[in-house]
Scaffold this motif. Structure first.
Motif, short mmCIF file in Angstrom:
data_model
loop_
_atom_site.label_atom_id
_atom_site.label_comp_id
_atom_site.label_asym_id
_atom_site.label_seq_id
_atom_site.Cartn_x
_atom_site.Cartn_y
_atom_site.Cartn_z
N ASP A 114 30.11 0.45 57.58
CA ASP A 114 29.79 -0.94 57.25
C ASP A 114 30.14 -1.62 58.68
O ASP A 114 29.26 -2.17 59.24
N SER A 172 38.95 -2.07 51.40
CA SER A 172 37.81 -2.89 51.87
C SER A 172 38.71 -2.59 53.29
O SER A 172 37.97 -2.29 54.39
N GLN A 178 32.77 1.96 48.21
CA GLN A 178 32.04 0.99 46.83
C GLN A 178 32.26 0.86 45.41
O GLN A 178 31.68 0.17 44.80
N PRO A 225 31.06 -5.14 47.62
CA PRO A 225 30.79 -5.13 48.20
C PRO A 225 32.74 -4.95 49.10
O PRO A 225 32.82 -5.22 48.49
N GLN A 229 32.02 -7.51 53.80
CA GLN A 229 30.80 -7.23 54.35
C GLN A 229 29.98 -7.51 54.82
O GLN A 229 29.34 -8.63 54.51
N LEU A 231 26.90 -8.48 53.76
CA LEU A 231 25.88 -8.67 53.19
C LEU A 231 24.51 -8.51 53.01
O LEU A 231 23.23 -8.18 52.06
N ASP A 234 23.16 -2.49 53.05
CA ASP A 234 24.35 -1.18 52.96
C ASP A 234 25.23 -1.97 51.29
O ASP A 234 26.35 -1.98 51.36
N LEU A 235 24.19 -3.10 50.45
CA LEU A 235 24.62 -3.35 49.04
C LEU A 235 25.11 -2.16 48.10
O LEU A 235 24.57 -1.31 48.25
N ASN A 260 25.83 -9.33 44.11
CA ASN A 260 26.15 -9.00 45.60
C ASN A 260 25.78 -7.17 45.31
O ASN A 260 26.34 -6.39 45.74
N THR A 261 25.14 -7.00 44.15
CA THR A 261 24.69 -5.73 43.87
C THR A 261 22.92 -5.70 43.98
O THR A 261 23.03 -6.68 43.08
#
Length: 285
Positions: A114, A172, A178, A225, A229, A231, A234-235, A260-261
């Motif tokens: 990240d 996290s 994730q 996530p 992070q 957003l 790299d979700l 968020n996906t």
């Protein structure tokens, strides 16, 4: 909730890694009458699919060439999308434009994934580009709240989902992964550098060896996530391949962060989940 979609200039530069998502984003942009310019990363982007769009190719490390292409094509808005294995520094082909930002790139490599992605994004923003996320350019590709499938999680599954979310939140700060698998209150696996597919394949192997006591049809894959992070990068991603892995691992379903996906090939994914009797649900972050 995805919020209002910002005004996006046309064309949009789509820096395309592996998988189907770069092309889903490009199709979504075209639906909004925004021209996508795909810039494929050699060794990752599908050469057959990218041929459907106006495109160029670059190798990882060709920062100067990438800047020139984006400026020549009048792309101020840029999206990074698609799978990408963190490359070894020895495999990166640096051009003269990359040497100018090399100290910042080297510093970025000292952190987790990240940190690396966010640092690269800041370099682009420093060059005058606007880094956009999928929420900005193709919010329809994001997981909605609630169930997408005929099956739904029961009370036991909800408890596993809550525990999985708590575990991911606690992990996290360490920038590990994730995804996590929880079965009847027990955390049995956490995603590492191998990714979700490897996580599920390992669980299936352990089940085949008799090392998982729970009966098939119990337990949940939870994806979200990392806290804090960026957003735009790299979700978590969910698609038919994930469903195949969940079924092979003997789980009951998947819970992911709604809004968020990323959802790849949603119709095929839902059909595969329904056929396997699995649930797919979007839960609040």
């Amino acid at each position: 909730m995805t919020g209002p979609v910002p005004q996006i200039d046309s064309p949009v530069g789509v820096i395309a890694g592996g998988g189907v998502l770069p092309f889903a984003v490009a199709d979504a942009l075209q639906t909004r009458t925004i021209t996508p310019l795909l810039i494929g990363l050699r060794g990752f982007c599908d050469p057959n699919e990218i041929a459907r769009f106006r495109h160029h190719w670059i190798s990882i490390g060709q920062f100067g060439r990438l800047k020139r292409l984006l400026r020549t094509e009048h792309c101020r808005d840029v999206v990074f999308i698609g799978s990408l294995i963190r490359p070894a520094l020895t495999s990166v082909r640096l051009d003269w434009g990359a040497f100018r930002v090399l100290p910042r790139v080297m510093a970025a490599y000292r952190g987790g994934d990240d940190h690396l992605l966010t640092s690269i994004g800041r370099i682009f923003e420093g060059e005058g580009f606007r880094l956009r996320g999928v929420k900005d350019v193709a919010p329809e590709l994001l997981m909605p709240p609630g169930e997408l499938t005929k099956a739904a999680p029961d009370t036991r599954h909800r408890a596993d989902i809550a525990k999985g979310q708590a575990v991911l939140a606690a992990l996290s700060p360490f920038d590990i992964g994730q995804a996590v698998i929880v079965i009847e209150g027990h955390v049995v696996a956490v995603e590492d550098i191998g990714g979700t597919d490897a996580l599920l394949a390992n669980l299936a192997r352990l089940r085949g060896q008799g090392r998982i006591a729970a009966k098939p049809g119990r337990g949940v894959l939870v994806k979200a996530p990392k806290t804090g992070q960026d957003l735009r990068f790299d979700l978590p991603t969910l698609g038919p391949r994930t469903i195949e892995g969940v079924a092979a691992a003997g789980l009951a379903g998947v819970a992911v962060a709604a809004g968020n996906t990323l959802v790849a090939e949603p119709q095929a994914m839902i059909a595969a989940a329904d056929k396997a009797g699995l649930f797919v649900t979007g839960v609040p972050a």
